[in-house]
Design a protein around this motif. Sequence first.
Motif, PDB file in Angstrom:
ATOM      1  N   LEU A  84      45.380  59.440  36.318  1.00  0.00           N
ATOM      2  CA  LEU A  84      44.121  59.720  37.021  1.00  0.00           C
ATOM      3  C   LEU A  84      43.154  60.505  36.125  1.00  0.00           C
ATOM      4  CD1 LEU A  84      43.628  59.041  40.063  1.00  0.00           C
ATOM      5  CD2 LEU A  84      43.947  61.462  40.525  1.00  0.00           C
ATOM      6  N   GLY A  85      43.707  61.217  35.146  1.00  0.00           N
ATOM      7  CA  GLY A  85      42.885  62.084  34.301  1.00  0.00           C
ATOM      8  C   GLY A  85      42.298  61.381  33.083  1.00  0.00           C
ATOM      9  N   ILE A  86      42.698  60.148  32.838  1.00  0.00           N
ATOM     10  CA  ILE A  86      42.186  59.467  31.638  1.00  0.00           C
ATOM     11  C   ILE A  86      40.646  59.344  31.652  1.00  0.00           C
ATOM     12  CG2 ILE A  86      42.199  57.267  30.356  1.00  0.00           C
ATOM     13  CD1 ILE A  86      45.215  57.139  30.875  1.00  0.00           C
ATOM     14  N   PRO A  87      40.035  58.948  32.785  1.00  0.00           N
ATOM     15  CA  PRO A  87      38.561  58.900  32.783  1.00  0.00           C
ATOM     16  C   PRO A  87      37.916  60.265  32.518  1.00  0.00           C
ATOM     17  CG  PRO A  87      39.446  57.744  34.701  1.00  0.00           C
ATOM     18  CD  PRO A  87      40.594  58.450  34.058  1.00  0.00           C
ATOM     19  N   SER A  88      38.515  61.333  33.048  1.00  0.00           N
ATOM     20  CA  SER A  88      37.964  62.676  32.808  1.00  0.00           C
ATOM     21  C   SER A  88      38.144  63.086  31.355  1.00  0.00           C
ATOM     22  CB  SER A  88      38.656  63.711  33.703  1.00  0.00           C
ATOM     23  OG  SER A  88      38.379  63.472  35.041  1.00  0.00           O
ATOM     24  N   TYR A 105      41.658  68.984  35.093  1.00  0.00           N
ATOM     25  CA  TYR A 105      41.951  70.284  34.481  1.00  0.00           C
ATOM     26  C   TYR A 105      42.735  70.071  33.180  1.00  0.00           C
ATOM     27  CZ  TYR A 105      42.893  75.300  34.494  1.00  0.00           C
ATOM     28  OH  TYR A 105      42.938  76.636  34.176  1.00  0.00           O
ATOM     29  N   ALA A 106      43.594  69.041  33.169  1.00  0.00           N
ATOM     30  CA  ALA A 106      44.417  68.769  31.991  1.00  0.00           C
ATOM     31  C   ALA A 106      43.565  68.497  30.735  1.00  0.00           C
ATOM     32  CB  ALA A 106      45.368  67.604  32.268  1.00  0.00           C
ATOM     33  N   PRO A 107      42.466  67.710  30.838  1.00  0.00           N
ATOM     34  CA  PRO A 107      41.642  67.532  29.637  1.00  0.00           C
ATOM     35  C   PRO A 107      41.056  68.847  29.104  1.00  0.00           C
ATOM     36  CG  PRO A 107      41.128  65.838  31.241  1.00  0.00           C
ATOM     37  CD  PRO A 107      42.044  66.807  31.919  1.00  0.00           C
ATOM     38  N   VAL A 108      40.815  69.819  30.004  1.00  0.00           N
ATOM     39  CA  VAL A 108      40.297  71.118  29.538  1.00  0.00           C
ATOM     40  C   VAL A 108      41.372  71.828  28.707  1.00  0.00           C
ATOM     41  CG1 VAL A 108      39.333  73.347  30.257  1.00  0.00           C
ATOM     42  CG2 VAL A 108      38.783  71.286  31.557  1.00  0.00           C
ATOM     43  N   GLY A 166      44.856  61.163  23.505  1.00  0.00           N
ATOM     44  CA  GLY A 166      46.088  61.587  22.835  1.00  0.00           C
ATOM     45  C   GLY A 166      46.431  63.026  23.205  1.00  0.00           C
ATOM     46  N   LEU A 167      45.430  63.907  23.165  1.00  0.00           N
ATOM     47  CA  LEU A 167      45.689  65.308  23.498  1.00  0.00           C
ATOM     48  C   LEU A 167      45.975  65.488  24.996  1.00  0.00           C
ATOM     49  CD1 LEU A 167      43.092  67.041  21.179  1.00  0.00           C
ATOM     50  CD2 LEU A 167      45.551  67.415  21.163  1.00  0.00           C
ATOM     51  N   HIS A 168      45.321  64.677  25.814  1.00  0.00           N
ATOM     52  CA  HIS A 168      45.595  64.686  27.258  1.00  0.00           C
ATOM     53  C   HIS A 168      47.076  64.341  27.483  1.00  0.00           C
ATOM     54  CE1 HIS A 168      44.978  64.058  31.527  1.00  0.00           C
ATOM     55  NE2 HIS A 168      45.228  62.761  31.462  1.00  0.00           N
ATOM     56  N   THR A 169      47.575  63.407  26.701  1.00  0.00           N
ATOM     57  CA  THR A 169      48.984  63.011  26.787  1.00  0.00           C
ATOM     58  C   THR A 169      49.889  64.153  26.316  1.00  0.00           C
ATOM     59  OG1 THR A 169      48.243  60.782  26.299  1.00  0.00           O
ATOM     60  CG2 THR A 169      50.618  61.168  26.134  1.00  0.00           C
ATOM     61  N   LEU A 170      49.451  64.828  25.251  1.00  0.00           N
ATOM     62  CA  LEU A 170      50.229  65.966  24.748  1.00  0.00           C
ATOM     63  C   LEU A 170      50.352  67.050  25.829  1.00  0.00           C
ATOM     64  CD1 LEU A 170      51.602  67.478  22.334  1.00  0.00           C
ATOM     65  CD2 LEU A 170      49.345  68.415  21.796  1.00  0.00           C
ATOM     66  N   VAL A 171      49.254  67.298  26.549  1.00  0.00           N
ATOM     67  CA  VAL A 171      49.276  68.290  27.637  1.00  0.00           C
ATOM     68  C   VAL A 171      50.302  67.871  28.699  1.00  0.00           C
ATOM     69  CG1 VAL A 171      47.939  69.334  29.516  1.00  0.00           C
ATOM     70  CG2 VAL A 171      46.914  69.067  27.262  1.00  0.00           C
ATOM     71  N   ALA A 172      50.297  66.584  29.030  1.00  0.00           N
ATOM     72  CA  ALA A 172      51.256  66.077  30.029  1.00  0.00           C
ATOM     73  C   ALA A 172      52.691  66.357  29.570  1.00  0.00           C
ATOM     74  CB  ALA A 172      51.040  64.583  30.248  1.00  0.00           C
ATOM     75  N   VAL A 173      52.953  66.146  28.285  1.00  0.00           N
ATOM     76  CA  VAL A 173      54.302  66.374  27.752  1.00  0.00           C
ATOM     77  C   VAL A 173      54.646  67.867  27.802  1.00  0.00           C
ATOM     78  CG1 VAL A 173      55.732  66.234  25.658  1.00  0.00           C
ATOM     79  CG2 VAL A 173      54.250  64.315  26.287  1.00  0.00           C
ATOM     80  N   LEU A 174      53.690  68.719  27.384  1.00  0.00           N
ATOM     81  CA  LEU A 174      53.952  70.160  27.347  1.00  0.00           C
ATOM     82  C   LEU A 174      54.168  70.736  28.753  1.00  0.00           C
ATOM     83  CD1 LEU A 174      51.348  71.307  24.644  1.00  0.00           C
ATOM     84  CD2 LEU A 174      53.822  71.124  24.385  1.00  0.00           C
ATOM     85  N   ILE A 190      43.559  73.176  23.195  1.00  0.00           N
ATOM     86  CA  ILE A 190      44.578  73.004  22.147  1.00  0.00           C
ATOM     87  C   ILE A 190      43.906  72.571  20.837  1.00  0.00           C
ATOM     88  CG2 ILE A 190      46.530  71.552  21.405  1.00  0.00           C
ATOM     89  CD1 ILE A 190      47.461  71.520  24.343  1.00  0.00           C
ATOM     90  N   TYR A 191      42.968  71.630  20.969  1.00  0.00           N
ATOM     91  CA  TYR A 191      42.280  71.119  19.777  1.00  0.00           C
ATOM     92  C   TYR A 191      41.487  72.231  19.082  1.00  0.00           C
ATOM     93  CZ  TYR A 191      39.377  67.948  16.965  1.00  0.00           C
ATOM     94  OH  TYR A 191      38.762  67.301  15.926  1.00  0.00           O
TER      95      TYR A 191
END
Lengths: 107, 443
Positions: free
Chosen positions: B318-322, B68-71, B110-118, B76-77
């Motif tokens: 776990l979300g990096i592949p997604s 869900y985080a990559p979505v 990078g954006l997946h990481t930004l979501v984790a931070v937010l 954001i992008y």
Amino acid sequence: MAETLTAFGWVVMLSMIISLWVVTIVALKKTLSEEDKKAELITKQGAIESYSPRALSELREWIENHPNDPYREIAVHRYNECVETLKEIDEPFYDWNDSQISDLEKL
Amino acid sequence: MNGGGAFLVIYLALLYLIAVPGLMAETFLGRYTQSGVIGAFKNFLGEGWSEGLGLVVVIVNIGLMSYYAPVIAWTIYYLAHAVLGTFYQPGFDPTAFWAAFSGSPLLVVGLHTLVAVLVGFVLLFGISDGIERVVKWMIPALVVTLSAVAIKGLTLPGAMEGLAFAFNPEWQYMTDANTWIAALGQALFSTGLGWGIALTYGSYLGESDDVPLGGGLITAVGNTSIGLLAIFTVFPAVFAFGLEPTTGAELTFVSLVSIFPSMTGGYIWGLLFFLGFLFATYSSGLGITEVGVTTVKEETRLTRTQSVIAVVGAWWLLGIPSAYSSEFLGWMDFMFGNFGLPLATLMILILVGWVIDSKRARILDLNHNSDVYIGSYWDPIIKYVIPTVMVFIMGYYFATNIEDPRAISGLALMAGLTIGSVLLMQFIRRGKTNEPALTPGGD
């Protein structure tokens, strides 16, 4: 591919609107007014009773029918607490009348 | 894609039959035990293997959040580019733009990481000062922005065709097992039943708070109301511009993006749409992650900050592949949405229906300080109807798709998760013989 909304399509769409949007608005309005009333009564008199007349009578019936249940003690505690509060407060939250309250006895 | 209105009829039936009473049960569990997911199971079944059933819910929740985080990251992008006006540049190609973005590991991870931070940042502040403060303005803003775009879409010539696509029922789909499993998955996914969110939020409710109306009905129909609003936002506009109705990421990030430049005031509509979409996904991400945070904080010696880092770190990894591959994301969605979520839901409802006993739960606690009285009809729904309907739908799906490798994988996921979690908790708690607490608050 369908181009216009059929009669069944209208029925489905309107059913969705009624079952979702209308229900949400009505339920939100009810819960907000009930929770406001609870907060107001708690501020005014320090406590509110925790069961409606129907729910408390069902709780009593359950306690009487389950003398050996492991949760009986908790149920009796909650029942007595509600009866005690009803006898102490001036204005109940649920639709209790004076005769119903005076007929109540702790277990 | 699943029979238009026929899918919605099935969905609506499952919403009221399963999601509304099920969410009441899940919220009751949290409020009564004043504990997170594993603690709730421990309260009624004691320490040991049974806590593994709660662990199943937590693992499914983290699995769901991992894709869900990559979505959220994509949103954001696209919101950033909606602000910059990229979609309105001459020669802009939405398909190429999406391909370039989703094919860039640096950007997506990078954006997946930004979501984790937010997400982690807000959760550090807790429920009242973190989630509540953000969500209480984000949800109304979401309704306003999506409503504005929906009204614009509905007034476009040809919008009616979009409504016909969404609402005209194709009755032959009513007997298709795929429609039923998809509707079940959607009913659980969109309302949050089985995610552990209602249980976790319930654990923060006070004794005088209501459960059935707020925790059950409003959670289920309120969440779905946003979904209905999204139908009115998307399909009229897609059909008004003569596009093919696609699904998932392609629909949002390619089809819709190609529409906004052709609309009068398209810059504003595009901006509002992605803003609303971000509010929806981000606020959900906060609720989903809180399930793991509350549980980890309760069950370990970690502080809240450490628990936030641990849980966010787990779904980030776990979300990096997604994040990297939308194909993998689709596979995760199919597995966790259609099999993991029903399994987690069954765990919660079997606990309430059979271990606690739904009648006892209702009489003792569900009607305690409730805004509406819940009658005895609720008892057999939780105990028999919901488990039977869910097992039947899943069984029907497996029976008709027995040769599909995805069905086998789904079955393996459910069995593996249950057995693995139970064995793990049995191993962790070996030697401990604590009995169930039974009392409210677990003490």
